[in-house]
Design a protein around this motif. Structure first.
Motif, PDB file in Angstrom:
ATOM      1  N   SER A  83     -44.858  -3.527  36.211  1.00 23.01           N
ATOM      2  CA  SER A  83     -44.446  -2.157  36.190  1.00 23.01           C
ATOM      3  C   SER A  83     -45.655  -1.121  36.793  1.00 23.01           C
ATOM      4  O   SER A  83     -45.352  -0.476  37.644  1.00 23.01           O
ATOM      5  CB  SER A  83     -43.898  -1.635  34.807  1.00 23.01           C
ATOM      6  N   GLU A  84     -46.956  -1.376  36.360  1.00 18.21           N
ATOM      7  CA  GLU A  84     -47.836  -0.435  36.546  1.00 18.21           C
ATOM      8  C   GLU A  84     -48.413  -0.873  38.171  1.00 18.21           C
ATOM      9  O   GLU A  84     -48.483   0.097  39.006  1.00 18.21           O
ATOM     10  CB  GLU A  84     -49.018  -0.806  35.890  1.00 18.21           C
ATOM     11  N   ALA A  85     -48.392  -2.051  38.315  1.00 19.45           N
ATOM     12  CA  ALA A  85     -48.613  -2.474  39.717  1.00 19.45           C
ATOM     13  C   ALA A  85     -47.650  -1.878  40.604  1.00 19.45           C
ATOM     14  O   ALA A  85     -48.205  -1.285  41.776  1.00 19.45           O
ATOM     15  CB  ALA A  85     -48.770  -4.109  39.871  1.00 19.45           C
ATOM     16  N   LYS A  86     -46.402  -1.824  40.429  1.00 18.80           N
ATOM     17  CA  LYS A  86     -45.521  -1.153  41.498  1.00 18.80           C
ATOM     18  C   LYS A  86     -45.683   0.371  41.620  1.00 18.80           C
ATOM     19  O   LYS A  86     -45.585   0.787  42.885  1.00 18.80           O
ATOM     20  CB  LYS A  86     -43.904  -1.387  40.769  1.00 18.80           C
ATOM     21  N   SER A  89     -46.928 -12.470  26.026  1.00 19.80           N
ATOM     22  CA  SER A  89     -47.799 -12.846  27.409  1.00 19.80           C
ATOM     23  C   SER A  89     -46.518 -12.275  28.295  1.00 19.80           C
ATOM     24  O   SER A  89     -46.931 -11.296  29.231  1.00 19.80           O
ATOM     25  CB  SER A  89     -47.776 -14.272  27.798  1.00 19.80           C
ATOM     26  N   ALA A  90     -45.202 -12.166  27.958  1.00 25.71           N
ATOM     27  CA  ALA A  90     -44.158 -11.873  28.872  1.00 25.71           C
ATOM     28  C   ALA A  90     -44.307 -10.375  28.707  1.00 25.71           C
ATOM     29  O   ALA A  90     -44.168  -9.528  29.712  1.00 25.71           O
ATOM     30  CB  ALA A  90     -42.817 -12.237  28.325  1.00 25.71           C
ATOM     31  N   HIS A  91     -44.364  -9.477  27.749  1.00 24.17           N
ATOM     32  CA  HIS A  91     -44.431  -8.120  27.577  1.00 24.17           C
ATOM     33  C   HIS A  91     -45.621  -7.559  28.230  1.00 24.17           C
ATOM     34  O   HIS A  91     -45.555  -6.849  29.106  1.00 24.17           O
ATOM     35  CB  HIS A  91     -44.688  -7.717  25.932  1.00 24.17           C
ATOM     36  N   ILE A  92     -46.940  -8.295  28.291  1.00 24.66           N
ATOM     37  CA  ILE A  92     -48.166  -7.942  28.892  1.00 24.66           C
ATOM     38  C   ILE A  92     -47.608  -8.005  30.399  1.00 24.66           C
ATOM     39  O   ILE A  92     -47.971  -6.970  31.105  1.00 24.66           O
ATOM     40  CB  ILE A  92     -49.112  -8.846  28.599  1.00 24.66           C
ATOM     41  N   ALA A  93     -47.078  -9.255  30.766  1.00 30.11           N
ATOM     42  CA  ALA A  93     -46.726  -9.137  32.323  1.00 30.11           C
ATOM     43  C   ALA A  93     -45.965  -8.309  32.893  1.00 30.11           C
ATOM     44  O   ALA A  93     -46.075  -8.042  33.952  1.00 30.11           O
ATOM     45  CB  ALA A  93     -46.363 -10.659  32.453  1.00 30.11           C
ATOM     46  N   GLU A  94     -44.933  -8.097  32.115  1.00 32.25           N
ATOM     47  CA  GLU A  94     -43.796  -6.973  32.533  1.00 32.25           C
ATOM     48  C   GLU A  94     -44.400  -5.788  32.607  1.00 32.25           C
ATOM     49  O   GLU A  94     -44.325  -4.848  33.632  1.00 32.25           O
ATOM     50  CB  GLU A  94     -42.638  -7.062  31.228  1.00 32.25           C
TER      51      GLU A  94
END
Length: 299
Positions: free
Chosen positions: A253-256, A244-249
């Motif tokens: 990144s893409e959101a930014k 989940s942490a990898h997916i969230a990171e």
């Protein structure tokens, strides 16, 4: 396994932490290796770091990276990422060279895609490259340019530093990988590598109609035909982070990138990233950046 932070790196090497390090999301710095030897020791402890590192190391050394060990006698260009633990030890007692450290966001705000896509940064990729004398000279010149620029007052110096670092990465991509690599094939490493490939395959988001759909560990486990507990255990053991942490990171990144590089409204970005409601996206983004999407876009 404990992960070394940037703060711990500076405290250990220099007994001081740079001002505004916490606020400097895209931190970058460059050093001569011999200036950072602590108590005469040229051994780096095996662990993960929460930053990227690119090194030019000279001497007779052993380099340990995940499940690989590489013996290097001469000059070597080495790439390290936060997902994989690593260490190196001098076999001759004498080593010199250069290295730079940076956070992923040093690149996030200025280019589409992700640094994880580069072969030398990907789990299971090729992290080390042997250099001949001419290659050592050419890469050294790039590090010297970075050293000359880092303390200057040129307003756009970080653009130059980013270009020098990118040139080093492309230099490595043109080369053959190091020889003398001893593979210890590991099922967990393979699962982690495929997971990362599936995750990256969904990016970049290039239109509001495109949607990020594999959002949970269960989604990836089904695609990989493994039990979710097995996937979670493999990724945690290999990288020190949860699935989940990898997916969230990666989502963050893409959101930014979308907030900075598109004129899509917050609702469109929210939908493209797989959130059912903009409020859910706002909560997610604020949790991981301490800023709302609107505030980040306005920075």
């Amino acid at each position: 396994m404990k992960t070394e932070t940037l703060q711990e790196f500076y405290q250990h090497k220099f007994n001081a932490v740079p001002d505004r390090l916490q606020q400097d999301l895209g931190h970058f710095n460059v050093f001569r290796l011999e200036d950072c030897i602590v108590n005469g020791t040229v051994t780096v402890k095996y662990s993960r770091r929460d930053f990227y590192k690119v090194s030019l190391v000279r001497g007779h050394n052993l380099y340990h990276y995940a499940d690989k060990t590489t013996e290097m006698n001469g000059s070597a260009l080495i790439f390290c990422n936060p997902q994989i633990p690593y260490a190196w030890e001098s076999l001759s007692g004498e080593s010199n060279g250069y290295f730079c450290i940076f956070k992923e966001s040093f690149f996030t705000g200025v280019m589409r895609g992700n640094i994880h896509e580069l072969p030398m940064m990907a789990p299971g990729g090729i992290p080390s490259y042997l250099l001949n004398k001419e290659q050592d000279k050419e890469v050294s010149q790039l590090f010297e340019k970075m050293l000359g620029e880092i303390n200057g007052d040129y307003v756009l110096k970080y653009d130059l530093l980013r270009n020098y670092l990118t040139e080093i990465m492309h230099y490595a991509l043109k080369m053959q990988p190091s020889e003398f690599v001893y593979q210890h094939t590991d099922a967990k490493t393979r699962i982690t590598s495929v997971f990362n490939e599936l995750l990256e395959r969904q990016f970049p988001i290039e239109s509001p109609g495109q949607r990020f759909v594999m959002r949970s560990a269960n989604d990836f486990a089904k695609q990989l035909s493994v039990h979710v507990n097995h996937l979670n255990r493999a990724i945690r053991d290999t990288t020190g982070k949860t699935t989940s942490a990898h997916i969230a990171e990666r989502l963050t990144s893409e959101a930014k990138a979308l907030l900075k590089h598109t004129d899509w409204n917050i609702s469109e970005i929210s939908y493209a990233l797989g959130f059912e409601e903009p409020a859910h996206f706002n909560n997610f983004f604020k949790k991981h950046t301490q800023l709302t999407p609107g505030a980040f876009r306005g920075v």
